[in-house]
Scaffold this motif. Structure first.
Motif, PDB file in Angstrom:
ATOM      1  N   GLY A 143       0.797  -1.214   0.000  1.00 45.22           N
ATOM      2  CA  GLY A 143       0.000   0.000   0.000  1.00 45.22           C
ATOM      3  C   GLY A 143       0.831   1.265   0.000  1.00 45.22           C
ATOM      4  N   PRO A 144       0.184   2.399  -0.200  1.00 45.89           N
ATOM      5  CA  PRO A 144       0.875   3.694  -0.239  1.00 45.89           C
ATOM      6  C   PRO A 144       1.303   4.141   1.151  1.00 45.89           C
ATOM      7  CG  PRO A 144      -1.367   3.813  -1.167  1.00 45.89           C
ATOM      8  CD  PRO A 144      -1.262   2.533  -0.417  1.00 45.89           C
ATOM      9  N   GLU A 179      -0.464  11.171  -0.834  1.00 47.08           N
ATOM     10  CA  GLU A 179       0.150   9.855  -0.720  1.00 47.08           C
ATOM     11  C   GLU A 179       1.274   9.688  -1.727  1.00 47.08           C
ATOM     12  OE1 GLU A 179      -2.277   6.570  -2.869  1.00 47.08           O
ATOM     13  OE2 GLU A 179      -3.760   8.052  -2.223  1.00 47.08           O
ATOM     14  N   SER A 219       2.801   6.232  -3.841  1.00 44.37           N
ATOM     15  CA  SER A 219       2.408   4.849  -4.133  1.00 44.37           C
ATOM     16  C   SER A 219       3.491   3.845  -3.771  1.00 44.37           C
ATOM     17  CB  SER A 219       2.093   4.717  -5.620  1.00 44.37           C
ATOM     18  OG  SER A 219       3.295   4.882  -6.384  1.00 44.37           O
ATOM     19  N   ALA A 220       3.100   2.578  -3.738  1.00 52.44           N
ATOM     20  CA  ALA A 220       4.072   1.504  -3.502  1.00 52.44           C
ATOM     21  C   ALA A 220       5.153   1.526  -4.575  1.00 52.44           C
ATOM     22  CB  ALA A 220       3.354   0.153  -3.484  1.00 52.44           C
ATOM     23  N   GLU A 221       4.770   1.823  -5.805  1.00 46.41           N
ATOM     24  CA  GLU A 221       5.756   1.902  -6.892  1.00 46.41           C
ATOM     25  C   GLU A 221       6.750   3.025  -6.653  1.00 46.41           C
ATOM     26  OE1 GLU A 221       5.889   2.106 -11.795  1.00 46.41           O
ATOM     27  OE2 GLU A 221       4.010   2.495 -10.728  1.00 46.41           O
ATOM     28  N   GLU A 222       6.262   4.169  -6.171  1.00 48.80           N
ATOM     29  CA  GLU A 222       7.172   5.282  -5.861  1.00 48.80           C
ATOM     30  C   GLU A 222       8.083   4.922  -4.696  1.00 48.80           C
ATOM     31  OE1 GLU A 222       4.900   9.342  -7.184  1.00 48.80           O
ATOM     32  OE2 GLU A 222       4.008   8.230  -5.511  1.00 48.80           O
ATOM     33  N   ARG A 274      -5.134   6.477   5.483  1.00 44.97           N
ATOM     34  CA  ARG A 274      -4.450   5.268   5.016  1.00 44.97           C
ATOM     35  C   ARG A 274      -5.253   4.012   5.345  1.00 44.97           C
ATOM     36  NH1 ARG A 274      -1.157   1.061   5.721  1.00 44.97           N
ATOM     37  NH2 ARG A 274       0.158   0.665   3.900  1.00 44.97           N
ATOM     38  N   LEU A 320      -8.322  -1.340  -0.765  1.00 43.75           N
ATOM     39  CA  LEU A 320      -7.462  -2.333  -1.412  1.00 43.75           C
ATOM     40  C   LEU A 320      -7.882  -3.752  -1.056  1.00 43.75           C
ATOM     41  CD1 LEU A 320      -3.885  -0.749  -1.184  1.00 43.75           C
ATOM     42  CD2 LEU A 320      -5.336  -1.018  -3.210  1.00 43.75           C
ATOM     43  N   VAL A 380       0.199  -4.155  -5.401  1.00 45.68           N
ATOM     44  CA  VAL A 380       0.327  -3.070  -4.417  1.00 45.68           C
ATOM     45  C   VAL A 380       1.324  -3.390  -3.311  1.00 45.68           C
ATOM     46  CG1 VAL A 380      -1.967  -2.156  -4.878  1.00 45.68           C
ATOM     47  CG2 VAL A 380      -1.683  -3.883  -3.099  1.00 45.68           C
ATOM     48  N   ARG A 386       5.095  -3.694  -1.720  1.00 44.87           N
ATOM     49  CA  ARG A 386       6.346  -2.944  -1.848  1.00 44.87           C
ATOM     50  C   ARG A 386       7.469  -3.941  -2.122  1.00 44.87           C
ATOM     51  NH1 ARG A 386       5.495   1.121   3.396  1.00 44.87           N
ATOM     52  NH2 ARG A 386       3.462   1.963   2.697  1.00 44.87           N
TER      53      ARG A 386
END
Length: 205
Positions: free
Chosen positions: A32-33, A79, A81-84, A150, A157, A189, A191
């Motif tokens: 998650g973010p 927020e 993101s998990a990708e960031e 969150r 999610l 989602v 990490r």
């Protein structure tokens, strides 16, 4: 404290500056973010019961979440993101979420007070305060907004990925979550830079 002044005025607000409290939620979870919030309290509308969000019950946090949004002079939630998080690391992603929150405020603060050791790069003066969420009401308010927002996102999610139990553990690395990861693999989602997730990905290569 001057006669007639509000207890919600910051101890650091020595020059009458409009201050903004900033905090994040979700640095530790595996999925998650990460969220951040920025809050400028209204001295004419003090909010009772502000504390570090971790010291409040979920019901109390949700109650204060609505009060803060109603009574604060300005607030914003953002927020990363998990990708960031995987791309720039969790510290930088947390600071990015904080920067986004501050920049979304409808009212411009003169100074921001941030919980912890690090400040985001913003246009105004910034000060990091260790355990600030327990010392500064505006940071306490920000911690509550970030935490509740969150939690709400993790519930959403859960509807997308019900096998992982995000509604129960909010992405933290509990035994339930670790078992779900082992059984169902890594979701979009998660990490992927976090050790338990990375280890599972490497194992399944």
């Amino acid at each position: 404290m001057k006669p007639g002044s509000s207890p919600s005025l910051s101890l650091f607000d020595t020059r009458g500056e409009r201050i903004c409290g900033v905090d994040e939620a979700g640095r530790g979870p595996l999925a998650g973010p990460v969220f951040a919030a920025a809050v400028i309290l209204d001295p004419s509308r003090p909010i009772a019961g502000l504390r570090d969000s971790k010291k409040l019950s979920p019901a109390k946090r949700e109650q204060l979440f609505d009060v803060i949004k109603s009574d604060a002079l300005a607030w914003a939630i953002a927020e990363a993101s998990a990708e960031e998080i995987d791309t720039i690391n969790i510290l930088q992603a947390s600071l990015l979420a904080m920067k986004r929150a501050v920049e979304q405020l409808a009212v411009q603060p003169q100074q921001i007070l941030v919980d912890g050791l690090h400040c985001p790069r913003v246009a105004m003066a910034a000060r990091a305060i260790v355990k600030g969420d327990s010392k500064e009401p505006a940071i306490s308010a920000a911690s509550i907004l970030a935490k509740v927002a969150r939690d709400q996102a993790m519930h959403a999610l859960h509807l997308q990925y019900p096998r992982y139990g995000f509604d129960a553990h909010k992405g933290y690395g509990t035994a339930l979550h670790q078992a779900a990861l082992a059984a169902h693999g890594v979701s979009p989602v998660h990490r992927k830079s976090y050790a338990p997730v990375k280890k599972l990905l490497n194992k399944n290569k």
